[in-house]
Design a protein around this motif. Sequence first.
Motif, PDB file in Angstrom:
ATOM      1  N   LEU A   7       2.845  -6.507  -2.250  1.00  0.00           N
ATOM      2  CA  LEU A   7       1.845  -6.992  -1.279  1.00  0.00           C
ATOM      3  C   LEU A   7       0.428  -6.588  -1.704  1.00  0.00           C
ATOM      4  N   ILE A   8       0.315  -5.419  -2.317  1.00  0.00           N
ATOM      5  CA  ILE A   8      -1.005  -4.999  -2.822  1.00  0.00           C
ATOM      6  C   ILE A   8      -1.475  -5.996  -3.893  1.00  0.00           C
ATOM      7  N   GLU A  47     -17.676 -10.093  18.415  1.00  0.00           N
ATOM      8  CA  GLU A  47     -16.282  -9.666  18.285  1.00  0.00           C
ATOM      9  C   GLU A  47     -15.716 -10.134  16.953  1.00  0.00           C
ATOM     10  N   LEU A  48     -14.828  -9.307  16.417  1.00  0.00           N
ATOM     11  CA  LEU A  48     -14.100  -9.662  15.190  1.00  0.00           C
ATOM     12  C   LEU A  48     -12.631  -9.766  15.562  1.00  0.00           C
ATOM     13  N   GLY A  49     -12.007 -10.836  15.122  1.00  0.00           N
ATOM     14  CA  GLY A  49     -10.593 -10.996  15.489  1.00  0.00           C
ATOM     15  C   GLY A  49      -9.756 -11.294  14.269  1.00  0.00           C
ATOM     16  N   GLY A  50      -8.672 -10.598  14.116  1.00  0.00           N
ATOM     17  CA  GLY A  50      -7.831 -10.905  12.961  1.00  0.00           C
ATOM     18  C   GLY A  50      -6.703  -9.930  12.770  1.00  0.00           C
ATOM     19  N   THR A  51      -6.684  -9.372  11.574  1.00  0.00           N
ATOM     20  CA  THR A  51      -5.516  -8.645  11.104  1.00  0.00           C
ATOM     21  C   THR A  51      -5.932  -7.284  10.577  1.00  0.00           C
ATOM     22  N   GLY A  52      -5.109  -6.274  10.841  1.00  0.00           N
ATOM     23  CA  GLY A  52      -5.368  -4.964  10.238  1.00  0.00           C
ATOM     24  C   GLY A  52      -4.042  -4.336   9.836  1.00  0.00           C
ATOM     25  N   PHE A  53      -3.928  -3.918   8.600  1.00  0.00           N
ATOM     26  CA  PHE A  53      -2.663  -3.295   8.187  1.00  0.00           C
ATOM     27  C   PHE A  53      -2.867  -2.347   7.015  1.00  0.00           C
ATOM     28  N   ASN A  54      -1.872  -1.431   6.880  1.00  0.00           N
ATOM     29  CA  ASN A  54      -1.887  -0.442   5.795  1.00  0.00           C
ATOM     30  C   ASN A  54      -0.861  -0.845   4.746  1.00  0.00           C
ATOM     31  N   LEU A  55      -1.188  -0.598   3.501  1.00  0.00           N
ATOM     32  CA  LEU A  55      -0.200  -0.775   2.423  1.00  0.00           C
ATOM     33  C   LEU A  55      -0.106   0.558   1.683  1.00  0.00           C
ATOM     34  N   VAL A  56       1.055   1.169   1.768  1.00  0.00           N
ATOM     35  CA  VAL A  56       1.235   2.516   1.214  1.00  0.00           C
ATOM     36  C   VAL A  56       1.884   2.418  -0.162  1.00  0.00           C
ATOM     37  N   SER A  85      -5.933  -1.397   4.470  1.00  0.00           N
ATOM     38  CA  SER A  85      -6.096  -0.037   3.934  1.00  0.00           C
ATOM     39  C   SER A  85      -5.023   0.202   2.875  1.00  0.00           C
ATOM     40  N   LEU A  86      -5.461   0.451   1.643  1.00  0.00           N
ATOM     41  CA  LEU A  86      -4.531   0.821   0.572  1.00  0.00           C
ATOM     42  C   LEU A  86      -4.463   2.343   0.560  1.00  0.00           C
ATOM     43  N   VAL A  87      -3.287   2.887   0.782  1.00  0.00           N
ATOM     44  CA  VAL A  87      -3.167   4.342   0.972  1.00  0.00           C
ATOM     45  C   VAL A  87      -2.216   4.908  -0.088  1.00  0.00           C
ATOM     46  N   GLN A  88      -2.767   5.742  -0.950  1.00  0.00           N
ATOM     47  CA  GLN A  88      -1.924   6.389  -1.972  1.00  0.00           C
ATOM     48  C   GLN A  88      -1.367   7.689  -1.424  1.00  0.00           C
ATOM     49  N   ILE A  89      -0.044   7.833  -1.497  1.00  0.00           N
ATOM     50  CA  ILE A  89       0.577   9.101  -1.093  1.00  0.00           C
ATOM     51  C   ILE A  89       1.144   9.778  -2.332  1.00  0.00           C
ATOM     52  N   ARG A 103       5.171   6.547   8.512  1.00  0.00           N
ATOM     53  CA  ARG A 103       5.052   6.454   9.977  1.00  0.00           C
ATOM     54  C   ARG A 103       3.815   7.212  10.468  1.00  0.00           C
ATOM     55  N   LYS A 104       3.576   8.386   9.882  1.00  0.00           N
ATOM     56  CA  LYS A 104       2.394   9.163  10.301  1.00  0.00           C
ATOM     57  C   LYS A 104       1.113   8.414   9.948  1.00  0.00           C
ATOM     58  N   ILE A 105       1.103   7.785   8.765  1.00  0.00           N
ATOM     59  CA  ILE A 105      -0.089   7.040   8.331  1.00  0.00           C
ATOM     60  C   ILE A 105      -0.354   5.890   9.300  1.00  0.00           C
ATOM     61  N   GLU A 106       0.690   5.293   9.810  1.00  0.00           N
ATOM     62  CA  GLU A 106       0.544   4.171  10.741  1.00  0.00           C
ATOM     63  C   GLU A 106      -0.156   4.629  12.038  1.00  0.00           C
ATOM     64  N   TYR A 107       0.091   5.891  12.444  1.00  0.00           N
ATOM     65  CA  TYR A 107      -0.513   6.370  13.697  1.00  0.00           C
ATOM     66  C   TYR A 107      -2.033   6.471  13.606  1.00  0.00           C
TER      67      TYR A 107
END
Length: 231
Positions: A7-8, A47-56, A85-89, A103-107
């Motif tokens: 997905l990235i 207002e901004l309307g759309g999509t927000g998501f994380n990719l770990v 948000s691209l999140v490197q763990i 799951r914690k990153i999602e919070y």
Amino acid sequence: MNFFDSLIRDVSLLTEKLPYKDFSCSDELWQDVGYSQVILQRDTAFELGGTGFNLVTSEPVSDGITLIGDDLDSIGDNRKFARVSLVQIEDEQDQQKAYNLIRKIEYVKYHHFPEGYMIRTSSRSHKEAVRVAKSAIKKGITFRKIGSLLINKYKENPAVKGVRVIYITAEDADYGKLEALAQKNNTITETLNHVMNSVKFDCDSCNLKPVCDEIEGMKELHFKSAAMREM
Ligand code: SF4
């Protein structure tokens, strides 16, 4: 953890032809008010309307903010937008720990409250709606400032090694495809939830088979996880 890497790549392919600006994290952090705000219509700039998501991922991600489109101080009226948000763990071999980390990153998305930037989202959806206050525009809010605040929130968790927040406001971005990628991200996450929590291992009767057939390593993970739970 590489379940989201395809997905990235898809996000990158979708946005690579659009003009962008990269910013390092700002030292001048935007204030986090610490609670969910209500911005009334009369106090709203747009207002901004759309999509927000994380990719770990456990692949390297450099800290910073990428902006594709106009910044907050130059958006005049309501428009579509997306945040990715691209999140490197850290490369965690223990899949249970990696799963808990995701799951914690999602919070984090429910626990950051930039002043004058009211975010509406939910745990079961990738939709993200934002109301920006006129007062925040006067104070100089930018994506760099709120993105830096968000990166700091992710990095409160020491297992998070790098974060790039991509904000998209360009009117010619393909928001339909971005939403489809967000939906696929949800589907992979739901499959992961099932894989980590269910001992039932019967691929022939499982409605998640298309995901497991596509995402390398998912079936093996369920096999291992189910076997561990039955021990
Ligand atoms: S591995 Fe098989 S049983 Fe498990 S979620 Fe995938 S398709 Fe379903």
